[in-house]
Scaffold this motif. Structure first.
Motif, PDB file in Angstrom:
ATOM      1  N   THR A  55      39.757  33.721  49.654  1.00 25.00           N
ATOM      2  CA  THR A  55      40.277  35.093  49.832  1.00 25.00           C
ATOM      3  C   THR A  55      41.678  35.033  49.401  1.00 25.00           C
ATOM      4  O   THR A  55      42.239  36.363  49.394  1.00 25.00           O
ATOM      5  CB  THR A  55      39.956  35.503  51.344  1.00 25.00           C
ATOM      6  OG1 THR A  55      41.359  34.872  52.241  1.00 25.00           O
ATOM      7  CG2 THR A  55      38.891  35.556  51.996  1.00 25.00           C
ATOM      8  N   ARG A  57      45.132  35.230  46.708  1.00 21.62           N
ATOM      9  CA  ARG A  57      45.443  35.519  45.428  1.00 21.62           C
ATOM     10  C   ARG A  57      46.724  34.750  45.128  1.00 21.62           C
ATOM     11  O   ARG A  57      47.664  34.650  46.242  1.00 21.62           O
ATOM     12  CB  ARG A  57      45.829  37.026  45.545  1.00 21.62           C
ATOM     13  CG  ARG A  57      44.566  37.861  45.581  1.00 21.62           C
ATOM     14  CD  ARG A  57      44.149  38.470  44.378  1.00 21.62           C
ATOM     15  NE  ARG A  57      42.823  39.321  44.644  1.00 21.62           N
ATOM     16  CZ  ARG A  57      42.750  40.499  44.710  1.00 21.62           C
ATOM     17  NH1 ARG A  57      43.713  41.121  44.979  1.00 21.62           N
ATOM     18  NH2 ARG A  57      41.527  41.173  44.739  1.00 21.62           N
ATOM     19  N   THR A  70      45.760  35.119  39.982  1.00 24.14           N
ATOM     20  CA  THR A  70      44.464  34.462  39.839  1.00 24.14           C
ATOM     21  C   THR A  70      43.903  34.494  41.509  1.00 24.14           C
ATOM     22  O   THR A  70      44.518  34.633  42.495  1.00 24.14           O
ATOM     23  CB  THR A  70      44.348  33.123  39.635  1.00 24.14           C
ATOM     24  OG1 THR A  70      45.214  32.449  40.195  1.00 24.14           O
ATOM     25  CG2 THR A  70      44.886  32.942  38.144  1.00 24.14           C
ATOM     26  N   ASP A  71      42.646  34.694  41.503  1.00 21.21           N
ATOM     27  CA  ASP A  71      41.868  34.725  42.843  1.00 21.21           C
ATOM     28  C   ASP A  71      41.953  33.250  43.187  1.00 21.21           C
ATOM     29  O   ASP A  71      41.453  32.401  42.655  1.00 21.21           O
ATOM     30  CB  ASP A  71      40.611  35.091  42.781  1.00 21.21           C
ATOM     31  CG  ASP A  71      40.387  36.585  42.657  1.00 21.21           C
ATOM     32  OD1 ASP A  71      41.204  37.439  42.615  1.00 21.21           O
ATOM     33  OD2 ASP A  71      39.491  37.198  41.833  1.00 21.21           O
ATOM     34  N   GLY A  72      41.925  33.078  44.684  1.00 24.44           N
ATOM     35  CA  GLY A  72      41.732  31.796  45.048  1.00 24.44           C
ATOM     36  C   GLY A  72      43.158  30.921  45.495  1.00 24.44           C
ATOM     37  O   GLY A  72      44.381  31.654  44.959  1.00 24.44           O
TER      38      GLY A  72
END
Length: 116
Positions: A55, A57, A70-72
């Motif tokens: 969840t 960023r 980026t996500d993660g």
């Protein structure tokens, strides 16, 4: 002295998801023992469990506010950061002594917080 207490564990979220009620009760009892002991010797300034790394960023380095998002989590790691405390205790040795009360399956990193 304010100390940040970082709680990590390999595969924390998978282990927690598969944990039975008895395991969860033991885990929470150790967290409560830590909370009580810190309160007796100083103060818990803050503390929270963290959401799943998926969840997160992450904002990478950039210039003039132009940063890649980026996500993660920032990095793949064997251990996952599952939560933290900020405690106010007399010294780092006291923080180490109190951290021994936390659940044994956690790796605990203690870092003095620096003003500034």
């Amino acid at each position: 002295m304010k100390v940040v207490v970082l709680l990590t564990q390999p595969n924390h979220y998978e282990i927690w998801g598969a944990a039975d009620d008895a395991h969860r009760e033991r885990f929470y009892a150790r967290l409560e023992a830590f909370d009580s002991a810190v309160t007796a010797r100083g103060a818990v300034v803050a503390g929270e469990g963290l959401g799943h790394p998926g969840t997160a960023r992450t904002l990478g380095p950039g210039t003039n506010g132009d940063r890649a998002v980026t996500d993660g989590p920032y990095a793949e790691a064997a251990e996952q950061l599952g939560g933290f405390y900020v405690v106010d205790v007399p010294d780092l040795d006291t923080a180490v002594e109190l951290a021994r009360l936390l659940p044994d399956e956690l790796t605990v990193e203690l870092r003095p917080a620096e003003a500034g």
